[in-house]
Design an enzyme around this catalytic site. Structure first.
Site, PDB file in Angstrom:
ATOM      1  N   ASP A  73      -6.296  -0.342  -9.052  1.00 41.36           N
ATOM      2  CA  ASP A  73      -6.385  -1.749  -8.310  1.00 41.36           C
ATOM      3  C   ASP A  73      -5.300  -2.569  -8.916  1.00 41.36           C
ATOM      4  OD1 ASP A  73      -6.740  -4.359  -7.577  1.00 41.36           O
ATOM      5  OD2 ASP A  73      -9.143  -3.808  -7.728  1.00 41.36           O
ATOM      6  N   VAL A  74      -4.356  -3.101  -8.154  1.00 37.70           N
ATOM      7  CA  VAL A  74      -3.272  -3.805  -8.502  1.00 37.70           C
ATOM      8  C   VAL A  74      -3.560  -5.078  -9.039  1.00 37.70           C
ATOM      9  CG1 VAL A  74      -1.715  -2.723  -7.069  1.00 37.70           C
ATOM     10  CG2 VAL A  74      -2.877  -4.810  -6.249  1.00 37.70           C
ATOM     11  N   SER A 149       7.119 -10.318   4.140  1.00 33.99           N
ATOM     12  CA  SER A 149       6.621 -10.041   5.676  1.00 33.99           C
ATOM     13  C   SER A 149       7.500 -11.075   6.413  1.00 33.99           C
ATOM     14  CB  SER A 149       5.311 -10.491   5.990  1.00 33.99           C
ATOM     15  OG  SER A 149       4.964 -10.629   7.193  1.00 33.99           O
ATOM     16  N   TYR A 163      -2.290 -15.458   4.076  1.00 35.04           N
ATOM     17  CA  TYR A 163      -1.287 -14.421   3.946  1.00 35.04           C
ATOM     18  C   TYR A 163       0.148 -14.638   4.084  1.00 35.04           C
ATOM     19  CZ  TYR A 163       0.732 -10.280   5.941  1.00 35.04           C
ATOM     20  OH  TYR A 163       1.821  -8.902   5.909  1.00 35.04           O
ATOM     21  N   ALA A 164       0.357 -15.869   4.848  1.00 34.18           N
ATOM     22  CA  ALA A 164       1.763 -16.024   4.874  1.00 34.18           C
ATOM     23  C   ALA A 164       2.340 -16.996   3.645  1.00 34.18           C
ATOM     24  CB  ALA A 164       2.205 -17.191   5.830  1.00 34.18           C
ATOM     25  N   ALA A 165       1.348 -17.590   2.810  1.00 35.54           N
ATOM     26  CA  ALA A 165       1.711 -18.134   1.842  1.00 35.54           C
ATOM     27  C   ALA A 165       2.084 -17.394   0.577  1.00 35.54           C
ATOM     28  CB  ALA A 165       0.553 -19.460   1.431  1.00 35.54           C
ATOM     29  N   LYS A 167       3.240 -14.262   0.951  1.00 36.39           N
ATOM     30  CA  LYS A 167       4.302 -13.493   1.489  1.00 36.39           C
ATOM     31  C   LYS A 167       5.496 -14.455   1.075  1.00 36.39           C
ATOM     32  CE  LYS A 167       2.652  -9.702   2.364  1.00 36.39           C
ATOM     33  NZ  LYS A 167       2.955  -8.415   1.359  1.00 36.39           N
ATOM     34  N   ILE A 196       5.255  -4.481  13.009  1.00 36.28           N
ATOM     35  CA  ILE A 196       5.167  -2.680  12.812  1.00 36.28           C
ATOM     36  C   ILE A 196       4.089  -2.257  13.067  1.00 36.28           C
ATOM     37  CG2 ILE A 196       5.438  -1.041  10.990  1.00 36.28           C
ATOM     38  CD1 ILE A 196       7.991  -3.173  11.314  1.00 36.28           C
TER      39      ILE A 196
HETATM   40  N1  LIG Z   1       2.086  -3.524   9.326  1.00 44.36           N
HETATM   41  C1  LIG Z   1       2.705  -4.624   9.535  1.00 44.36           C
HETATM   42  O1  LIG Z   1       3.072  -4.808  10.508  1.00 44.36           O
HETATM   43  C2  LIG Z   1       3.373  -5.468   8.372  1.00 44.36           C
HETATM   44  C3  LIG Z   1       4.252  -6.336   8.624  1.00 44.36           C
HETATM   45  C4  LIG Z   1       4.782  -7.267   7.683  1.00 44.36           C
HETATM   46  C5  LIG Z   1       4.447  -7.102   6.396  1.00 44.36           C
HETATM   47  N2  LIG Z   1       3.614  -5.893   5.984  1.00 44.36           N
HETATM   48  C6  LIG Z   1       3.518  -5.438   4.662  1.00 44.36           C
HETATM   49  O2  LIG Z   1       3.517  -4.366   4.310  1.00 44.36           O
HETATM   50  C7  LIG Z   1       2.629  -3.749   3.561  1.00 44.36           C
HETATM   51  C8  LIG Z   1       1.737  -2.736   3.791  1.00 44.36           C
HETATM   52  O3  LIG Z   1       1.102  -3.031   5.134  1.00 44.36           O
HETATM   53  P1  LIG Z   1       0.371  -2.021   5.865  1.00 44.36           P
HETATM   54  O4  LIG Z   1       0.462  -2.289   7.513  1.00 44.36           O
HETATM   55  O5  LIG Z   1       0.853  -0.413   5.412  1.00 44.36           O
HETATM   56  O6  LIG Z   1      -0.991  -2.031   5.582  1.00 44.36           O
HETATM   57  P2  LIG Z   1      -2.294  -0.817   5.056  1.00 44.36           P
HETATM   58  O7  LIG Z   1      -3.532  -1.592   5.057  1.00 44.36           O
HETATM   59  O8  LIG Z   1      -2.099   0.370   5.827  1.00 44.36           O
HETATM   60  O9  LIG Z   1      -1.943  -0.599   3.691  1.00 44.36           O
HETATM   61  C9  LIG Z   1      -2.256  -1.369   2.524  1.00 44.36           C
HETATM   62  C10 LIG Z   1      -2.757  -0.454   1.346  1.00 44.36           C
HETATM   63  O10 LIG Z   1      -2.915  -1.326   0.213  1.00 44.36           O
HETATM   64  C11 LIG Z   1      -4.097  -0.805  -0.480  1.00 44.36           C
HETATM   65  N3  LIG Z   1      -4.637  -1.903  -1.165  1.00 44.36           N
HETATM   66  C12 LIG Z   1      -5.372  -2.868  -0.845  1.00 44.36           C
HETATM   67  N4  LIG Z   1      -5.764  -3.451  -1.870  1.00 44.36           N
HETATM   68  C13 LIG Z   1      -5.152  -3.061  -3.121  1.00 44.36           C
HETATM   69  C14 LIG Z   1      -5.355  -3.172  -4.360  1.00 44.36           C
HETATM   70  N5  LIG Z   1      -6.323  -4.051  -4.942  1.00 44.36           N
HETATM   71  N6  LIG Z   1      -4.944  -2.199  -5.303  1.00 44.36           N
HETATM   72  C15 LIG Z   1      -3.991  -1.148  -4.887  1.00 44.36           C
HETATM   73  N7  LIG Z   1      -4.050  -0.710  -3.445  1.00 44.36           N
HETATM   74  C16 LIG Z   1      -4.610  -1.728  -2.458  1.00 44.36           C
HETATM   75  C17 LIG Z   1      -4.965  -0.252   0.732  1.00 44.36           C
HETATM   76  O11 LIG Z   1      -5.871   0.499   0.275  1.00 44.36           O
HETATM   77  C18 LIG Z   1      -4.072   0.196   1.601  1.00 44.36           C
HETATM   78  O12 LIG Z   1      -3.670   1.541   1.469  1.00 44.36           O
HETATM   79  C19 LIG Z   1       1.680  -5.075   2.998  1.00 44.36           C
HETATM   80  O13 LIG Z   1       1.924  -5.710   1.934  1.00 44.36           O
HETATM   81  C20 LIG Z   1       1.834  -5.824   4.294  1.00 44.36           C
HETATM   82  O14 LIG Z   1       1.558  -7.295   3.964  1.00 44.36           O
HETATM   83  C21 LIG Z   1       2.973  -5.185   6.968  1.00 44.36           C
END
Ligand SMILES: NC(=O)c1ccc[n+]([C@@H]2O[C@H](COP(=O)([O-])OP(=O)(O)OC[C@H]3O[C@@H](n4cnc5c(N)ncnc54)[C@H](O)[C@@H]3O)[C@@H](O)[C@H]2O)c1
Length: 266
Positions: A73-74, A149, A163-165, A167, A196
């Site tokens: 867990d991060v 993001s 979320y935005a804050a 990021k 995405i």
């Molecule tokens: N998908 C999009 O459109 C998009 C756009 C902009 C930014 N992002 C960013 O990209 C990153 C990945 O997003 P995604 O779309 O793949 O989402 P996702 O939900 O598929 O992946 C997030 C992962 O983080 C893991 N996670 C959550 N809490 C955790 C913790 N405490 N410790 C370890 N792992 C943990 C989850 O289990 C999951 O596998 C995120 O930081 C998200 O904010 C995504």
């Protein structure tokens, strides 16, 4: 040609001569994280996969060559230290990709939701980066990519709580890391993905109307794929980007530039 090795032999020699680099990816089982891990493995990295989802970790590590599942867990320093011990390598590279969102207007958010998003997205990036950098300094080299993001720039979205804050915090934290760690040979950059079609955003695109609306907003004419982000992450981890440091790279098909695009000039 005389004197040339057959192709297959050349490939095996190339692999032996290429130093296997070691990468840690957090949020590794997610839409974007898993693609980064896959592409890194295909580019000769050994990959430590950090995530809280045990089932997905086990399955993903079976699919990715030279990968190690690290259930952690991060938000917990203890958990991350144990994961890094289990990886038993000094990482050359780190991608902080773990992230969550809690939807709802600011007035609907409670402090617990706000805190949780802050902890995973921003505090988690700090905890993992510091733990990894304490190892990287032993080699006096390393590269870090933090996933922000477009919401973290000038475009917060209504109804996305903290979320935005968080990021925006990632972008500034990345800049500060670049200032403090550059002298140790550690390069740090951020990536800001746009729309995405994977992971946490995938549910939005199941709605055909919403999908078309968002597609039409992107100047390049399509939604982003996890692969679009993974390629840029790998570039930022590689020597090809050796003079890019403290930057935030938008990977959004141009969508951030569209604020004035519908204004008539007549
Ligand atoms: N998908 C999009 O459109 C998009 C756009 C902009 C930014 N992002 C960013 O990209 C990153 C990945 O997003 P995604 O779309 O793949 O989402 P996702 O939900 O598929 O992946 C997030 C992962 O983080 C893991 N996670 C959550 N809490 C955790 C913790 N405490 N410790 C370890 N792992 C943990 C989850 O289990 C999951 O596998 C995120 O930081 C998200 O904010 C995504």
């Amino acid at each position: 040609m005389a004197g040339e090795f057959p192709l297959i032999q050349k490939e095996s020699i190339r692999k032996k001569l290429t130093k296997v680099k070691k990468l840690i990816v957090t949020g590794a089982t997610g839409g974007i994280g898993s693609e980064i891990a896959r592409l890194a493995s295909a580019n000769d990295y050994k990959v430590g996969l950090i995530d809280t989802d045990e089932e997905k970790l086990t399955s993903l590590s079976k699919q990715i060559n030279n990968s190690v599942p690290l259930l952690a867990d991060v938000t917990s320093e203890e958990s991350i230290k144990t994961a890094l011990n289990n990886f038993s390598e000094i990482p050359d590279a780190l991608v902080n990709c773990a992230g969550i969102v809690r939807y709802g207007s600011l007035l609907e958010q409670n402090p617990e939701d706000f805190t949780k998003v802050f902890e995973v997205n921003l505090l988690g990036c700090f905890i993992v980066s510091c733990a990894v950098v304490k190892l990287m300094v032993k080699n006096n080299s390393g590269t870090i990519v933090n996933v922000s993001s477009i919401s973290g720039g000038k475009h917060p979205a209504i109804g996305t709580g903290a979320y935005a804050a968080t990021k925006a915090g990632i972008v500034m934290l990345s800049e500060q890391m670049s200032l403090e760690w550059g002298k140790d040979g550690i390069r740090v950059n951020a990536i800001s993905p746009g729309f995405i079609n994977t992971g946490m955003s995938a549910p939005h695109y199941k709605d055909n109307q919403e999908r078309k609306k968002r597609e039409s907003m992107v100047p390049i004419g399509r939604l982003g794929k996890a692969e679009d982000i993974a390629k840029v992450a790998l570039f930022l981890l590689s020597e090809d980007s050796s003079y890019i440091h403290g930057e935030n790279i938008l990977v959004d098909g141009g969508v951030m530039n569209t604020v004035l695009s519908n204004i008539s000039r007549n």
